[in-house]
Write an enzyme that holds these catalytic residues in place. Structure first.
Site, PDB file in Angstrom:
ATOM      1  N   ILE A 126       0.778  -1.310  -0.254  1.00  0.00           N
ATOM      2  CA  ILE A 126      -0.056   0.374  -0.274  1.00  0.00           C
ATOM      3  C   ILE A 126       0.754   1.168  -0.293  1.00  0.00           C
ATOM      4  O   ILE A 126       0.364   2.372  -0.380  1.00  0.00           O
ATOM      5  CB  ILE A 126      -1.068   0.138   1.196  1.00  0.00           C
ATOM      6  CG1 ILE A 126      -0.226   0.471   2.505  1.00  0.00           C
ATOM      7  CG2 ILE A 126      -2.155  -1.071   0.807  1.00  0.00           C
ATOM      8  CD1 ILE A 126      -1.058  -0.104   4.356  1.00  0.00           C
ATOM      9  N   SER A 130      11.990   4.489   0.255  1.00  0.00           N
ATOM     10  CA  SER A 130      13.080   3.951   0.070  1.00  0.00           C
ATOM     11  C   SER A 130      13.970   2.680   1.371  1.00  0.00           C
ATOM     12  O   SER A 130      14.674   1.851   0.660  1.00  0.00           O
ATOM     13  CB  SER A 130      14.398   4.536   0.444  1.00  0.00           C
ATOM     14  OG  SER A 130      14.233   6.341   1.977  1.00  0.00           O
ATOM     15  N   LEU A 131      13.299   2.882   2.168  1.00  0.00           N
ATOM     16  CA  LEU A 131      13.971   1.854   3.453  1.00  0.00           C
ATOM     17  C   LEU A 131      13.549   0.691   3.940  1.00  0.00           C
ATOM     18  O   LEU A 131      13.583  -0.502   4.145  1.00  0.00           O
ATOM     19  CB  LEU A 131      14.120   2.625   4.353  1.00  0.00           C
ATOM     20  CG  LEU A 131      16.012   3.771   4.802  1.00  0.00           C
ATOM     21  CD1 LEU A 131      16.083   3.787   6.217  1.00  0.00           C
ATOM     22  CD2 LEU A 131      17.048   3.030   4.106  1.00  0.00           C
ATOM     23  N   GLN A 133       8.428  -0.944   2.673  1.00  0.00           N
ATOM     24  CA  GLN A 133       7.355  -0.621   2.100  1.00  0.00           C
ATOM     25  C   GLN A 133       6.446  -1.870   3.107  1.00  0.00           C
ATOM     26  O   GLN A 133       6.354  -2.080   4.128  1.00  0.00           O
ATOM     27  CB  GLN A 133       7.760  -1.316   1.086  1.00  0.00           C
ATOM     28  CG  GLN A 133       8.132  -3.314   0.838  1.00  0.00           C
ATOM     29  CD  GLN A 133       8.145  -3.289  -0.092  1.00  0.00           C
ATOM     30  OE1 GLN A 133       9.551  -2.692  -0.888  1.00  0.00           O
ATOM     31  NE2 GLN A 133       8.174  -4.531  -0.914  1.00  0.00           N
ATOM     32  N   ASP A 282       8.147  13.072  11.687  1.00  0.00           N
ATOM     33  CA  ASP A 282       8.222  13.216  10.438  1.00  0.00           C
ATOM     34  C   ASP A 282       6.937  13.661  10.495  1.00  0.00           C
ATOM     35  O   ASP A 282       6.136  12.774   9.348  1.00  0.00           O
ATOM     36  CB  ASP A 282       8.703  11.914  10.022  1.00  0.00           C
ATOM     37  CG  ASP A 282       8.868  12.048   8.312  1.00  0.00           C
ATOM     38  OD1 ASP A 282       8.896  12.922   8.272  1.00  0.00           O
ATOM     39  OD2 ASP A 282       8.415  11.469   7.463  1.00  0.00           O
TER      40      ASP A 282
END
Length: 558
Positions: A126, A130-131, A133, A282
């Site tokens: 979904i 970069s690191l 999923q 973040d």
């Protein structure tokens, strides 16, 4: 295995050098037009933006590790000029997920066979980063989200970190002394940060801790971690769906008061930073959603930070000083946090703060936004420069991004009034007579302490003088290199005098005309350098770092 990692690191180093070397050389030529000598070059904002776009393209080309590096650099205005920060801030960690066939072995190595562990499992990710999923599944009847580390990313990151380490000494040769501390600090921070983000066990611990801190708060919802299905490379948590926090139309359809939502978000972050000492770092709209009842959902705790008690106290002092428009208080807080050198020109920095606050102040003196204050400060950080401790850089980024989200929700959102109200409620900010009395009491206590401590110290110093045991260290401030210029002129004069004398002696004997010609040829360039040095205008050549006219010029360029 080590040999393979080294070979990969060598190859990555070549690729990284190929991407970054033109930018490094360009930057070096800004300082010295011909690299080893020459005057400096002025760079207009448009040129900086074009270079920032090239840097962004290089980071994207180099892949996951350097996307993270770009995100880190976007929080460091002490390393890059404002134009670069603006471009890199748009860098999103959103890349296509790896195929399920590659991700499946990573997941099963941590939790076991997928078909046996989960009731249902959707093989389409979904989201991809970069690191890692994220996948959706059903476990024991409940919907869950599974975050899986990207296959093979460990070896790539390890090789890239070595390449960055090898590139650093080259980079440091091309930048000025004042910037070296910040660049080395960023390299060290990047190594630590990316390893932390790859450690999903750490992310789970941060998630659990922050969730416990808000256990009694009905304004925030943090997913529950499923411990038995989590490890270093996999993090499983309950799936909670919602509306993205910046989807204003959808929020209006749900009948949610966006002003209250913005205030709730701001108060949540104030509690994280000032009260709890651990915060989600973040807060972009992709990591924040809203439930039907107005609860704010927080996702992705990979980027998170801690604040110690001393730093919390100084942040409170900083917020209160901004709220009170207390310039000296702002500077004192920044010095104590380590972001501003104690030797900095307080008058210059005071002008910066005054202009920043005056620029964002409306007709009502209380109506100004902290994001704009921070932005004006960031614009000067690169020029002075200041030093940003890692946590303070993260906090500045959080404050800026959160206020941007709040303004999207409510264009009239006033951070200062919310922060001031929160600090007053928590007992941090006392107003009126009580504040004045406490301040006077502190000054009286300090004076009394000085009356007790100064005489013994003075007696000790006089005793050391009497014993001829007093050492005095004198530091000569020469900010404009006057002594350096004088030393160069003296050196050039001596060399020219020796050269002319040698040439004259060799020529007068008329036995070694070639030697006389060589001596003259060697002396001539030194003579030219001496002439140029003496031709410079008298006085100190200095460019003011910050003036009101310079502020207007820069804004005109923008």
């Amino acid at each position: 295995m080590v040999t393979l990692v080294n070979l990969r690191a060598y190859w990555r180093f070549v690729r990284v050098l190929h991407q970054f070397l033109p930018l490094i050389v360009t930057y070096a030529r800004d300082r010295r037009r011909f690299l080893l000598f020459g005057s400096s070059r002025s760079v207009d904002p448009e040129t900086q933006r074009r270079r920032a776009d090239r840097l962004l393209s290089s980071l994207l080309t180099l892949g996951p590790t350097f996307i993270k590096l770009g995100q880190l650099l976007s929080t460091r205005p002490d390393v890059l000029p404002p134009a670069y920060i603006e471009v890199l801030t748009s860098l999103q960690d959103d890349v296509p997920p790896a195929p399920w066939e590659e991700a499946k072995p990573v997941l099963e190595a941590e939790v076991g066979p997928v078909d046996e562990v989960f009731d249902e499992f959707d093989h389409e990710a979904i989201s991809g980063a970069s690191l890692g999923q994220v996948y959706r599944a059903t476990y024991e009847g409940d919907e869950v989200a599974i975050k899986v580390r990207r296959p093979g990313v460990e070896a790539l990151v390890e090789a890239d970190l070595r390449a960055v380490k090898w590139l650093l000494p080259i980079l440091l040769r091309f930048i000025d002394e004042a910037r070296r501390f910040s660049v080395e600090n960023v390299a060290e921070e990047f190594d630590t940060t990316i390893r932390q983000e790859m450690d999903y066990s750490r992310e789970r611990r941060m998630l659990v801790e922050i969730r416990e801190n808000f256990a009694d708060n009905d304004r925030i919802r943090i997913p529950r971690a499923v411990d038995e299905l989590s490890g270093n490379r996999v993090l499983t948590m309950e799936y909670i769906g919602g509306v993205k926090i910046n989807d204003v139309e959808a929020l209006d359809e749900l009948g949610i008061d966006r002003s209250e939502l913005a205030e709730s978000l701001q108060r949540i972050y104030l509690q994280m930073i000032i009260e709890d000492g651990v915060f989600h770092a973040d807060p972009h709209p992709g990591n924040l959603s809203v439930m039907d009842d107005g609860e704010i959902i927080f996702y992705d705790f990979g980027m998170s930070g801690r604040v110690d008690a001393f730093f919390q106290e100084k942040i409170v002092d900083f917020y209160i000083a901004v709220a009170n428009q207390d310039i000296d208080g702002i500077l004192d807080a920044m010095i104590e946090m380590g972001t501003l050198s104690p030797d900095a020109d307080r008058e210059v920095m005071g002008n910066v703060m005054e202009l920043a606050i005056a620029d964002v102040r409306g007709e009502d003196l209380e109506q100004y936004r902290v994001q704009q204050v921070i932005q004006q400060v960031e614009d000067t950080i690169y020029e002075f420069p200041l030093r940003l401790p890692r946590n303070f850089a993260l906090i500045m980024r959080v404050a800026t991004v959160v206020e941007g989200v709040c303004v999207t929700l409510d264009p009239d959102f006033d951070f200062i009034s919310v922060a001031t109200e929160y600090l007053t409620e928590q007992g941090y900010r006392e107003e009126g007579i009580k504040q004045a009395v406490e301040s006077a009491g502190d000054q009286l206590e300090e004076t009394a302490r000085s009356l007790v401590t100064v005489p013994p110290k003075l007696d000790e110093v006089l005793g050391r003088v009497n014993r001829d045991d007093l050492t005095v260290e004198v530091k000569l401030a020469d900010q404009h290199d006057v002594l350096d210029q004088l030393a160069k002129r003296i050196t050039y004069s001596i060399l020219v005098a020796v050269g002319l004398l040698s040439t004259a002696i060799l020529y007068s004997f008329n036995e070694a005309p070639e030697a006389a010609a060589v001596a003259g040829a060697v002396t001539l360039p030194v003579g030219i350098l001496l002439y140029r040095s003496l031709r410079r205008k008298k006085g100190v050549k200095a460019r003011p770092q910050f003036t009101r006219q310079e502020m207007r010029r820069r804004r005109g360029d923008e």
